[in-house]
Design a protein around this motif. Structure first.
Motif, PDB file in Angstrom:
ATOM      1  N   PHE A 147      34.439  41.915  44.558  1.00  0.00           N
ATOM      2  CA  PHE A 147      33.006  42.000  44.299  1.00  0.00           C
ATOM      3  C   PHE A 147      32.652  43.064  43.273  1.00  0.00           C
ATOM      4  CE2 PHE A 147      33.446  40.507  48.761  1.00  0.00           C
ATOM      5  CZ  PHE A 147      33.142  39.182  48.486  1.00  0.00           C
ATOM      6  N   SER A 148      33.646  43.446  42.443  1.00  0.00           N
ATOM      7  CA  SER A 148      33.351  44.376  41.351  1.00  0.00           C
ATOM      8  C   SER A 148      32.736  43.580  40.206  1.00  0.00           C
ATOM      9  CB  SER A 148      34.613  45.106  40.900  1.00  0.00           C
ATOM     10  OG  SER A 148      35.507  44.190  40.318  1.00  0.00           O
ATOM     11  N   GLN A 149      32.449  44.257  39.124  1.00  0.00           N
ATOM     12  CA  GLN A 149      31.818  43.595  37.976  1.00  0.00           C
ATOM     13  C   GLN A 149      32.753  42.551  37.386  1.00  0.00           C
ATOM     14  OE1 GLN A 149      30.802  46.869  35.499  1.00  0.00           O
ATOM     15  NE2 GLN A 149      29.108  47.506  36.782  1.00  0.00           N
ATOM     16  N   SER A 150      32.211  41.745  36.505  1.00  0.00           N
ATOM     17  CA  SER A 150      32.970  40.620  35.946  1.00  0.00           C
ATOM     18  C   SER A 150      34.235  41.101  35.234  1.00  0.00           C
ATOM     19  CB  SER A 150      32.100  39.831  34.982  1.00  0.00           C
ATOM     20  OG  SER A 150      31.884  40.595  33.813  1.00  0.00           O
ATOM     21  N   MET A 151      35.171  40.181  35.044  1.00  0.00           N
ATOM     22  CA  MET A 151      36.454  40.542  34.442  1.00  0.00           C
ATOM     23  C   MET A 151      36.323  40.875  32.963  1.00  0.00           C
ATOM     24  SD  MET A 151      39.260  38.145  36.378  1.00  0.00           S
ATOM     25  CE  MET A 151      39.148  36.906  35.173  1.00  0.00           C
ATOM     26  N   THR A 152      35.227  40.496  32.331  1.00  0.00           N
ATOM     27  CA  THR A 152      35.064  40.798  30.913  1.00  0.00           C
ATOM     28  C   THR A 152      34.622  42.237  30.701  1.00  0.00           C
ATOM     29  OG1 THR A 152      32.793  39.997  30.978  1.00  0.00           O
ATOM     30  CG2 THR A 152      34.505  38.417  30.351  1.00  0.00           C
ATOM     31  N   PHE A 153      34.123  42.873  31.743  1.00  0.00           N
ATOM     32  CA  PHE A 153      33.696  44.259  31.633  1.00  0.00           C
ATOM     33  C   PHE A 153      34.919  45.158  31.521  1.00  0.00           C
ATOM     34  CE2 PHE A 153      32.625  48.293  33.822  1.00  0.00           C
ATOM     35  CZ  PHE A 153      31.653  48.736  32.949  1.00  0.00           C
ATOM     36  N   ALA A 154      34.896  46.086  30.612  1.00  0.00           N
ATOM     37  CA  ALA A 154      36.040  46.986  30.425  1.00  0.00           C
ATOM     38  C   ALA A 154      36.260  47.828  31.673  1.00  0.00           C
ATOM     39  CB  ALA A 154      35.795  47.886  29.219  1.00  0.00           C
ATOM     40  N   GLY A 155      37.471  47.855  32.139  1.00  0.00           N
ATOM     41  CA  GLY A 155      37.801  48.663  33.303  1.00  0.00           C
ATOM     42  C   GLY A 155      37.643  47.935  34.623  1.00  0.00           C
ATOM     43  N   SER A 156      37.362  46.636  34.600  1.00  0.00           N
ATOM     44  CA  SER A 156      37.227  45.911  35.856  1.00  0.00           C
ATOM     45  C   SER A 156      38.599  45.420  36.317  1.00  0.00           C
ATOM     46  CB  SER A 156      36.257  44.742  35.697  1.00  0.00           C
ATOM     47  OG  SER A 156      36.784  43.816  34.776  1.00  0.00           O
ATOM     48  N   TYR A 157      38.641  44.833  37.474  1.00  0.00           N
ATOM     49  CA  TYR A 157      39.902  44.379  38.040  1.00  0.00           C
ATOM     50  C   TYR A 157      40.309  43.042  37.433  1.00  0.00           C
ATOM     51  CZ  TYR A 157      39.024  48.070  41.312  1.00  0.00           C
ATOM     52  OH  TYR A 157      38.781  49.296  41.867  1.00  0.00           O
ATOM     53  N   THR A 158      41.606  42.842  37.305  1.00  0.00           N
ATOM     54  CA  THR A 158      42.130  41.623  36.696  1.00  0.00           C
ATOM     55  C   THR A 158      42.387  40.576  37.769  1.00  0.00           C
ATOM     56  OG1 THR A 158      44.427  42.323  36.923  1.00  0.00           O
ATOM     57  CG2 THR A 158      43.255  43.005  34.915  1.00  0.00           C
ATOM     58  N   SER A 159      42.759  39.393  37.313  1.00  0.00           N
ATOM     59  CA  SER A 159      43.100  38.329  38.257  1.00  0.00           C
ATOM     60  C   SER A 159      44.379  38.674  39.016  1.00  0.00           C
ATOM     61  CB  SER A 159      43.221  36.993  37.540  1.00  0.00           C
ATOM     62  OG  SER A 159      44.123  37.094  36.474  1.00  0.00           O
ATOM     63  N   VAL A 160      45.256  39.485  38.432  1.00  0.00           N
ATOM     64  CA  VAL A 160      46.469  39.922  39.141  1.00  0.00           C
ATOM     65  C   VAL A 160      46.070  40.778  40.345  1.00  0.00           C
ATOM     66  CG1 VAL A 160      48.566  41.319  38.953  1.00  0.00           C
ATOM     67  CG2 VAL A 160      47.904  39.811  37.080  1.00  0.00           C
ATOM     68  N   ASP A 161      45.103  41.675  40.163  1.00  0.00           N
ATOM     69  CA  ASP A 161      44.608  42.492  41.274  1.00  0.00           C
ATOM     70  C   ASP A 161      44.039  41.604  42.380  1.00  0.00           C
ATOM     71  OD1 ASP A 161      45.030  45.193  40.218  1.00  0.00           O
ATOM     72  OD2 ASP A 161      43.474  44.667  38.767  1.00  0.00           O
ATOM     73  N   LYS A 162      43.269  40.616  41.978  1.00  0.00           N
ATOM     74  CA  LYS A 162      42.633  39.721  42.955  1.00  0.00           C
ATOM     75  C   LYS A 162      43.666  38.888  43.708  1.00  0.00           C
ATOM     76  CE  LYS A 162      38.317  39.716  40.494  1.00  0.00           C
ATOM     77  NZ  LYS A 162      37.246  39.003  39.853  1.00  0.00           N
ATOM     78  N   LEU A 163      44.653  38.389  42.984  1.00  0.00           N
ATOM     79  CA  LEU A 163      45.715  37.619  43.631  1.00  0.00           C
ATOM     80  C   LEU A 163      46.515  38.499  44.588  1.00  0.00           C
ATOM     81  CD1 LEU A 163      47.351  35.003  43.885  1.00  0.00           C
ATOM     82  CD2 LEU A 163      48.730  35.803  41.958  1.00  0.00           C
ATOM     83  N   LEU A 164      46.832  39.709  44.146  1.00  0.00           N
ATOM     84  CA  LEU A 164      47.628  40.617  44.975  1.00  0.00           C
ATOM     85  C   LEU A 164      46.901  40.992  46.263  1.00  0.00           C
ATOM     86  CD1 LEU A 164      50.210  42.310  45.263  1.00  0.00           C
ATOM     87  CD2 LEU A 164      48.983  44.159  44.108  1.00  0.00           C
ATOM     88  N   VAL A 165      45.641  41.341  46.174  1.00  0.00           N
ATOM     89  CA  VAL A 165      44.919  41.731  47.383  1.00  0.00           C
ATOM     90  C   VAL A 165      44.724  40.527  48.305  1.00  0.00           C
ATOM     91  CG1 VAL A 165      42.560  41.466  46.496  1.00  0.00           C
ATOM     92  CG2 VAL A 165      43.021  43.106  48.315  1.00  0.00           C
ATOM     93  N   SER A 166      44.489  39.349  47.753  1.00  0.00           N
ATOM     94  CA  SER A 166      44.345  38.148  48.592  1.00  0.00           C
ATOM     95  C   SER A 166      45.650  37.829  49.308  1.00  0.00           C
ATOM     96  CB  SER A 166      43.912  36.953  47.740  1.00  0.00           C
ATOM     97  OG  SER A 166      42.687  37.205  47.127  1.00  0.00           O
TER      98      SER A 166
END
Length: 182
Positions: A147-166
């Motif tokens: 639920f952080s800001q969109s992936m295009t925002f500098a410094g946000s979480y990547t899809s790798v982060d999202k996959l890993l936490v899921s």
């Protein structure tokens, strides 16, 4: 003793330098050690049959090593690699550190219980309680990353982060259900 000292030093330095470890996690780890020691000393010490009883296997024997290796890779190795990659270092450290701290504490508690030949019920209680408590840090990690800001925002979480936490959330929930229900 060296393992415990190394762990405590590493975690306290993480906590003092980056304030990454929550006080309730440290309190949980200390109270788990005291509770486990107390249960073993005062409840199960007089029941010598618990000392030599084998720990029951929760998965079929051929599955245990690959399952443990997979869990180690997704729960410890990949998070540390992501933290140390340099990208979003502080943000990743803050959300992943409580989970890593609890995993390392669980490994140390299980090692202590095994080496000191604690009673089997105490040794089985340790991973169940740690997994249950760790789900709270995984919930926080999941909410922060998803639920952080969109992936295009500098410094946000990547899809790798999202996959890993899921993946961690699913696997540790499965691990808890297998330990409790089997």
């Amino acid at each position: 003793a060296v393992l415990v000292l190394t762990f405590v030093t590493a975690m306290l330095s993480l906590d003092l330098y980056w304030a990454a470890i929550k006080p309730q996690n440290l309190g949980f780890v200390l109270s788990m050690f005291v509770m486990s020691w107390g249960l073993n000393k005062f409840r199960f010490n007089s029941n010598k049959e618990f000392l030599d009883a084998p720990v029951p296997m929760l998965l079929p024997q051929p599955w245990i090593r690959p399952y443990a290796n997979f869990m180690a890779v997704i729960s410890v190795l990949i998070p540390w690699m992501l933290i140390l990659s340099g990208e979003n270092f502080y943000k990743r450290l803050i959300v992943m550190a409580p989970h890593l701290y609890l995993i390392m504490a669980q490994v140390i508690m299980e090692t202590i219980g095994s080496r000191l030949r604690w009673a089997v019920p105490v040794r089985l209680l340790t991973p169940v309680l740690f997994n249950t408590f760790r789900l709270l840090s995984l919930r926080d990690w999941f909410a922060t990353v998803m639920f952080s800001q969109s992936m295009t925002f500098a410094g946000s979480y990547t899809s790798v982060d999202k996959l890993l936490v899921s993946l961690n959330l699913v696997m540790w929930t499965f691990n808890l259900v297998v330990r409790v229900c089997v």
